[in-house]
Design a protein around this motif. Structure first.
Motif, mmCIF file in Angstrom:
data_model
loop_
_atom_site.group_PDB
_atom_site.id
_atom_site.type_symbol
_atom_site.label_atom_id
_atom_site.label_comp_id
_atom_site.label_asym_id
_atom_site.label_seq_id
_atom_site.Cartn_x
_atom_site.Cartn_y
_atom_site.Cartn_z
ATOM 1 N N THR A 117 38.177 43.408 45.790
ATOM 2 C CA THR A 117 39.325 42.547 45.532
ATOM 3 C C THR A 117 40.104 43.031 44.308
ATOM 4 O O THR A 117 39.631 43.873 43.537
ATOM 5 N N THR A 118 41.290 42.445 44.120
ATOM 6 C CA THR A 118 42.102 42.799 42.947
ATOM 7 C C THR A 118 41.568 42.187 41.668
ATOM 8 O O THR A 118 41.920 42.617 40.571
ATOM 9 N N GLY A 119 40.735 41.158 41.793
ATOM 10 C CA GLY A 119 40.173 40.470 40.632
ATOM 11 C C GLY A 119 39.106 39.492 41.079
ATOM 12 O O GLY A 119 38.544 39.635 42.168
ATOM 13 N N ARG A 134 43.507 39.066 45.640
ATOM 14 C CA ARG A 134 43.540 39.348 47.068
ATOM 15 C C ARG A 134 42.431 40.323 47.449
ATOM 16 O O ARG A 134 41.932 41.087 46.638
ATOM 17 N N VAL A 135 42.080 40.292 48.735
ATOM 18 C CA VAL A 135 41.148 41.262 49.300
ATOM 19 C C VAL A 135 41.867 42.594 49.484
ATOM 20 O O VAL A 135 42.970 42.640 50.044
ATOM 21 N N VAL A 149 46.041 45.457 41.078
ATOM 22 C CA VAL A 149 44.602 45.520 40.856
ATOM 23 C C VAL A 149 44.328 45.409 39.363
ATOM 24 O O VAL A 149 44.888 46.154 38.552
ATOM 25 N N HIS A 150 43.475 44.464 38.989
ATOM 26 C CA HIS A 150 43.131 44.284 37.570
ATOM 27 C C HIS A 150 42.346 45.506 37.094
ATOM 28 O O HIS A 150 41.489 46.022 37.827
ATOM 29 N N PRO A 151 42.622 45.976 35.867
ATOM 30 C CA PRO A 151 41.901 47.162 35.374
ATOM 31 C C PRO A 151 40.380 47.012 35.404
ATOM 32 O O PRO A 151 39.664 47.984 35.678
ATOM 33 N N ASP A 152 39.865 45.818 35.121
ATOM 34 C CA ASP A 152 38.413 45.614 35.161
ATOM 35 C C ASP A 152 37.871 45.779 36.575
ATOM 36 O O ASP A 152 36.786 46.330 36.775
ATOM 37 N N ALA A 153 38.641 45.284 37.554
ATOM 38 C CA ALA A 153 38.220 45.435 38.949
ATOM 39 C C ALA A 153 38.292 46.898 39.368
ATOM 40 O O ALA A 153 37.393 47.408 40.055
ATOM 41 N N GLN A 154 39.339 47.584 38.961
ATOM 42 C CA GLN A 154 39.472 48.996 39.321
ATOM 43 C C GLN A 154 38.334 49.828 38.728
ATOM 44 O O GLN A 154 37.875 50.794 39.340
#
Length: 243
Positions: free
Chosen positions: A10-12, A19-20, A49-54
């Motif tokens: 997900t983006t976060g 979002r998925v 996409v949040h940097p932590d998620a990426q």
């Protein structure tokens, strides 16, 4: 029994805003992989996409720019999971995101009773933990060395192997406990017995008289001091007593 092991990226972390962006599914029938999978990268429609998620999954906004939106993969996803139980690790997270996507498309959400949470099963089976996917792979000797980043299809494939082990491995199960989410979000336990008919009579010996005599002759040729000669003699004596 058909089950779909699935995972999302997900983006976060908040399904209300995020979002998925990746969806991976693996089909099991009677807890054996059939080889059928479903995998999509998904455009989050303007949500970055949040940097932590990426940092966790390695998927960037540029990677998703030309990918289909969730509505375009919806039919393929619903067809693939039709009639099956859904299996996920920390299922509340993944189902929360899937249901948010379905709600945005005016589709009914996935009912909690249809979902199996492998994290809940692992916590019951291994209460001292740890019970992350990586930890369970190590516990069950499943090779996850290629998992340098999270990935929906890769994680679903690993989870399918973990789930089979949590269910007792590739041996027949005679009353597996499955932990599913109840309507109020609490876990509930279902027992799924395998009903095998009793054997009407013991199986006959697979050794013929000639084979037994040939083996006895071989043991005699080795000599009286052979260790197995003693045990074989005891076995023959027991069989004669039973007869």
């Amino acid at each position: 029994m058909r089950e779909i092991v699935f995972d999302t990226e997900t983006t976060g972390l908040d399904p209300r805003d995020d979002r998925v962006i990746e969806l991976g599914c693996v089909e099991l029938v009677n807890r054996f992989p059939t080889g059928r999978t479903l995998h999509f990268f998904i455009n989050p429609q303007g949500r970055s996409v949040h940097p932590d998620a990426q940092a966790v999954h390695g998927i960037s906004d540029a990677d998703l720019a030309d990918k289909p939106v969730f509505g375009e993969i919806l039919k393929a996803f619903l067809d693939f999971i039709d009639g099956a139980k859904l299996v996920a690790h920390n299922a509340n997270f993944d189902i929360g995101f899937i249901n948010a996507e379905l709600e945005g498309l005016d589709q009914p959400g996935i009912e909690p009773g249809r979902v199996v949470d492998t994290l809940a099963i692992a916590r019951r089976k291994h209460p001292m933990g740890p019970n992350s996917l990586d930890a369970l792979c190590r516990r069950y000797g499943i090779d996850n060395s290629h998992r340098t980043k999270h990935g929906a299809l890769l994680d679903a494939e690993l989870l399918a192997e973990v789930y089979i082990e949590l269910a007792g491995g590739r041996q027949a199960d005679f009353g597996l406990e499955i932990v599913a989410q109840g309507e109020n979000g609490a876990s509930q336990t279902d027992r799924i017995p395998i009903d095998l008919p009793p054997r009407p009579r013991p199986l006959p010996s697979r050794l013929s008289t000639a084979e037994r005599e040939a083996h006895a002759a071989l043991v005699d040729a080795i000599g009286e001091k052979a260790l197995w000669h003693k045990f074989y003699g005891e076995i023959l004596a027991e069989e004669q007593e039973i007869a």
